[in-house]
Scaffold this motif. Structure first.
Motif, PDB file in Angstrom:
ATOM      1  N   GLU A 194     -10.085 -47.865  30.282  1.00  0.00           N
ATOM      2  CA  GLU A 194      -9.892 -49.288  30.591  1.00  0.00           C
ATOM      3  C   GLU A 194      -8.675 -49.901  29.900  1.00  0.00           C
ATOM      4  OE1 GLU A 194     -13.975 -48.570  32.023  1.00  0.00           O
ATOM      5  OE2 GLU A 194     -12.924 -48.042  30.177  1.00  0.00           O
ATOM      6  N   LEU A 223     -16.304 -56.373  29.106  1.00  0.00           N
ATOM      7  CA  LEU A 223     -15.987 -55.901  30.454  1.00  0.00           C
ATOM      8  C   LEU A 223     -17.240 -55.822  31.311  1.00  0.00           C
ATOM      9  CD1 LEU A 223     -13.416 -53.086  29.632  1.00  0.00           C
ATOM     10  CD2 LEU A 223     -12.938 -55.245  30.805  1.00  0.00           C
ATOM     11  N   ILE A 236     -16.009 -53.906  37.557  1.00  0.00           N
ATOM     12  CA  ILE A 236     -15.410 -54.878  36.627  1.00  0.00           C
ATOM     13  C   ILE A 236     -14.707 -55.973  37.418  1.00  0.00           C
ATOM     14  CG2 ILE A 236     -13.642 -55.198  34.854  1.00  0.00           C
ATOM     15  CD1 ILE A 236     -14.321 -52.379  33.847  1.00  0.00           C
ATOM     16  N   VAL A 283     -13.014 -60.417  31.543  1.00  0.00           N
ATOM     17  CA  VAL A 283     -11.860 -59.526  31.425  1.00  0.00           C
ATOM     18  C   VAL A 283     -10.807 -60.087  30.482  1.00  0.00           C
ATOM     19  CG1 VAL A 283      -9.966 -58.446  32.700  1.00  0.00           C
ATOM     20  CG2 VAL A 283     -12.266 -58.482  33.668  1.00  0.00           C
TER      21      VAL A 283
END
Length: 972
Positions: A826, A786, A653, A791
């Motif tokens: 996450e 993601l 990510i 983000v």
């Protein structure tokens, strides 16, 4: 002296690379990223190679060695790259045999022998030998990924050396390529070599034998009388006494030579019959010294192995989810150390009597009731996994201070073990540190690692001081300074103090006889650099974090620069667990391609180089990093299966975010990332949304414009998408739960969400949905954003969802693993704070919820007699797969069989992309599809992941159901 100077080798020389491409059929890896991935092994060192060759045949190796001879470039044979001492890094052409040269050439079950290529992993070999009732007994903890060629180069040992000896005792012959281009099988040879031996080889052998005769007395005087002596060359095989005793096999000389004398084209092995039954006794000791003193007595019971687990390993193991339950099961009270005593045999009853004898001996030693008996094979496998992960468990310490391998495997006689280890602990105390201990108590070879910071010049100085004091102690006890892991960079310079100058000159004479120009792995075993030359360190003097890197996620659990990101990446110690042949989940792309680039270790090395400026500016967004991560399917297998917890999915990510900021995102990535936003509109006109797979030519057009494989069908939008308002609303005798509809089941398979609501209602719960403000789009987990590196947009979605869910105190239930587990994994990295942490504890997959609460469900048998269930990678990563199996097992009379499989290969959008189509199929074919095809037609195929179900349907023609649908069928 050597004619080839490794420091003058031409790193990345394009002309040399082109010549290798032209004159061999092998794969030539020549970029900075390629070289960086092969610059490290599991040691503290980093030496950039000239380049890398992946040979397809031994003929490629012969051609490459000829080219390097002409060009004056050293050659370094390499197996799994798991060496602790730096013997598999050098300024040389690295030849990696693990991709293609990994065949069992022939097995002779009657003679109990096998010939193998050097790149085969020990685990794969023993798997192939099972049908013959045989196995190869040298068993390092890295057995699942270390190669036979590397084991021969290192003279590997393993836990059972007390029973079976070392690699040198089990190698019958080596088909060797010599530096001058000649090829010869070294093995048992008569005194009179005769005409079958080429003149040059005969001359070499006569010179070696003459050296052995000349130095026989010095060898007898200076070589330690320890089973675990693997330092230097095995000159003792050259003496007249050894030849007279049948130990003059010249393969013994090549074993342990670390690729400095010859390249092993094929290796002949001695095999042993399998002992099918096993019993373990786990002995608890109040002090470390007590365990060391007891070892000499326990070995009199004739065990297969006696392995140490110390207090540090117990505590660190408990902190790692995959090992916690096993550690708790084997520990009784609060022992300071454990000794795991292992017995093998043909029947259970004799093994039980040997455990009785062990308990009696422990009582006689003053420790009654201090043995935990381990009979169950599953429990034994779990204990073995902990023991084999000893190194990685020790390396799971967070921060720059780590247990460092440089005096790792000194060996002393068992009567001296307690005194030696106590005095060595005093050495550590004088230098302001402590050591971690584990491994082979049965042979006096303990893996000890002082905790030091290799980025600190003061600790580097202490490392050398500790090494010199430790090796002096070893000589005092007439032990061996290298008892398993060889010499490499870290110990080669100590061969002369250990063996004396005369033997050191004899080592040099052997090297020069085989390799006068110094072509093969120069500077190892003889004429080495200093072990503390920081220019050779992974953390060299110029090593520093790139200050321009600002992480997108929270990495504060790891200390260090870049918000802890670099510290998290540096948790990879290069030991290569991700290369294991019998992978659980990790690492599916490597299993499909067998490329170091597409391996958790290879990716971590690439990221470390990028984050420290070693791949140039803005490297996190570079093509090198993008290529290394291109086949990472974010399975999260490494998050659980890597013993040091390297979480490559989360690291990807960061790289995707850096790339998105620098280069933007493609139309295809943007389309998939925003699926939750436009999916409701697609569902209003599904005949248009699904036209791509119905109208001729559109699939091919989508491949040209978007890169979506024309040979793939896409998920079908449904006109009857799941709507939050359709939920039943009974009072709920058991309370309320919040159903979290994911975008995939909402729009593609709404029957699964309806089934979940029905099952929860039948279990007595009132099912509600957390809804956004009126008129806003449905809540979303941000998973698709993601995956594209968007983000900040994902953070906004996470905040919107978290705000809505925080209004409830009830459990949040999901049915799609990739979605629900995003809330657990996450969300805290996107929105660090109490709200996200609180959600972690109450966000559950439906199967986890039912396993925890055990509500009353009236269920009846269904038509199918059996169900085969494939676990989603994220289920396995979070330890949630057993709950899915248990949920299916609630159905009366249904036989439930978990499918042993890695990633299905679809992995979100990965398997739909034309560039990944073949790799996606290869991942599925490794284990999942064969199991699905083998299942009888009347049996159910079950998979909780939407991608998994689509992959199964596309590639096998079988329809897979979500487990909640099966439970719904069984509702009475």
């Amino acid at each position: 002296m050597n004619a080839i100077n490794p420091s003058a080798a031409r790193i990345g020389d394009s002309r040399l690379g082109e010549r290798l491409r032209r004159e061999t059929a092998g794969e030539v890896l020549w970029t900075a990223g390629d070289r960086g991935r092969y610059a490290t092994d599991a040691s503290i060192y980093q030496v950039e190679p000239v380049g890398v060759l992946i040979p397809r045949t031994i003929a490629d190796v012969e051609a490459a060695m000829a080219i390097c001879r002409e060009e004056g470039v050293p050659v370094l044979p390499r197996g799994g790259g798991t060496s602790q001492c730096g013997q598999t890094v050098n300024r040389a052409l690295v030849i990696d045999c693990t991709k293609y040269l990994r065949d069992v050439v022939v097995v002779d079950p009657d003679a109990r022998t096998a010939r193998v290529q050097p790149g085969i992993a020990l685990g794969a070999l023993n798997d192939a030998l099972k049908k013959h009732g045989l196995f190869f007994p040298v068993d390092p903890s890295t057995w699942a990924r270390c190669t036979i060629g590397g084991m021969a180069g290192n003279n590997s040992c393993g836990s059972k050396s007390i029973r079976y000896g070392l690699m040198a005792d089990n190698v019958l012959g080596i088909d060797a390529l010599l530096a001058d281009g000649s090829r010869f099988r070294f093995g048992e040879l008569p005194d009179n070599l005769g005409g079958d031996v080429p003149a040059g080889i005969a001359d070499l052998i006569q010179r070696l034998r003459a050296l052995g005769a000349r130095e026989a007395e010095e060898i007898a005087a200076r070589f330690p009388e320890q089973l675990r002596r693997v330092g230097g060359y095995n000159l003792d095989a050259l003496t007249p006494a050894a030849r007279a005793a049948g130990r003059g096999n010249l393969a013994r000389l090549l074993v342990g030579s670390e690729g400095t004398l010859a390249f092993s084209a094929a290796i002949d092995l001695k095999l042993w019959p399998v002992k099918p039954r096993k019993a373990l006794g786990i002995c608890q000791f109040p002090t470390f010294r007590a365990a060391m003193a007891a070892s000499q007595h326990l070995v009199t019971l004739d065990p297969e192995a006696v392995e140490l687990v110390d207090r540090t390993m117990i505590d660190l193991g408990r902190s790692i989810p995959i090992f916690r339950a096993t550690i708790d099961a084997i520990v009784r009270g609060e022992p300071d150390s454990l000794l795991i005593v292992e017995f093998h045999g043909q029947e259970d009853a004799p093994l039980a009597r040997r455990l009785d004898a062990l308990e009696e001996m422990m009582g006689d030693l003053g420790y009654p009731g201090a043995v935990v008996r381990c009979i169950d094979p599953g429990f034994q496998a779990a204990v073995a996994e902990v023991r084999e992960a000893g190194l990685n468990i020790m390396m799971s310490m967070k921060g720059d201070g780590k247990p460092v391998s440089f005096i790792e495997d000194c060996a002393v006689a068992l009567p001296d073990l307690a005194d030696y280890t106590e005095r060595l602990n005093q050495v550590f105390e004088r230098h302001g540190t402590k050591g971690t201990w584990y491994a082979h108590a049965s042979v006096g070879c303990l893996h000890v690692r002082p905790v030091l910071n290799m980025k600190d010049p003061g600790d580097v100085r202490r490392m050398r001081e500790i090494a010199e004091e430790c090796f002096a102690l070893v000589r005092e006890y007439k032990g061996s300074h290298s008892g398993e892991h060889g010499d490499g960079i870290v110990r080669s310079e100590f061969n002369e103090p250990m063996f004396g100058p005369r033997i050191a000159r004899a080592f040099e004479a052997v090297k020069d006889a085989f390799d006068p120009a110094g072509l093969l792995n120069p500077g190892r075993v003889v004429r080495p650099p200093r072990m503390d030359d920081r220019a050779l360190f992974r953390y060299h003097p110029d090593y520093h974090a790139d200050a321009t890197v600002t992480p997108a996620l929270d990495w504060s659990a790891w200390p260090g620069p870049q918000g802890g990101l670099l510290g998290a990446v540096e948790m990879c110690n290069n030991n290569g667990t991700c290369r294991k042949f019998d992978a659980g989940v990790m690492c599916p792309s490597f299993r499909a391609t067998r490329d170091e680039q597409h391996l958790t270790r290879g990716r971590a090395n690439t990221l470390r180089l990028a984050l420290t400026g070693q791949l140039g500016p803005d490297a996190l967004a570079s093509e090198e990093v993008h290529a290394a991560l291109s086949l990472c399917v974010s399975c999260k297998g490494c998050r659980r299966e890597c013993p040091t917890g390297v979480d490559m999915a989360k690291m990807k990510i960061e790289a995707m975010a850096a790339r998105a900021r620098t280069r933007g995102v493609t139309a295809k990535d943007r389309l998939i990332a925003t699926l939750p936003r436009w999916a409701p509109f697609a569902g209003m006109a599904p005949f248009l949304a699904n036209a791509r797979d119905r109208v001729p030519g559109l699939a091919a057009l989508s491949e040209r414009l978007l890169g979506l494989a024309a040979g793939r069908s896409l998920p079908r939008f449904r006109h009857d998408a799941f709507h939050d308002a359709e939920l039943p609303a009974p009072d709920g005798r058991e309370g309320e739960v919040i159903l979290f509809p994911d975008v995939f089941n909402r729009h593609f398979e709404p029957e699964n969400l309806r089934a979940a609501a029905r099952v929860l209602t039948a279990a007595g719960y009132r099912v509600a949905v957390a809804r956004p403000p009126k008129g806003a789009r449905p809540l979303d987990d941000g998973r698709t954003l993601l995956a594209a590196g968007l983000v900040e947009e994902a953070r906004a979605e996470a905040k919107r969802t978290l705000d809505a869910l925080s209004a409830f105190a009830s459990p949040v239930i999901g049915i799609e693993p990739s979605s629900l587990l995003t809330l657990r994994d996450e969300f805290p990295a996107l929105l660090p704070g109490e709200a996200a942490r609180a959600l972690v504890d109450r966000a559950l997959l439906l199967s986890e919820f039912l396993a925890r609460e055990k509500p009353r469900l009236a269920l009846k048998p269904i038509a199918a007699p059996a169900a085969h269930i494939h676990g989603h990678c994220h289920q396995k990563s979070f330890g949630a797969f057993p709950a899915a199996v248990a949920m299916l097992s609630l159905v009366p009379d249904l036989k439930v069989t978990p499918i042993t499989s890695s990633c299905c290969g679809m992995a979100g959008s990965f398997g739909y992309e034309a560039e990944h189509l073949e790799v996606s199929k290869a991942m599925a074919e490794l284990s999942l599809l064969p199991a699905v095809r083998a299942a009888p037609a009347e049996h159910l195929i079950v998979a909780d992941g939407t991608s998994c179900r689509h992959q199964i349907a596309d590639l096998s023609g079988r329809t897979a159901l979500h487990s909640v649908r099966v439970l719904e069928m069984a509702l009475a």
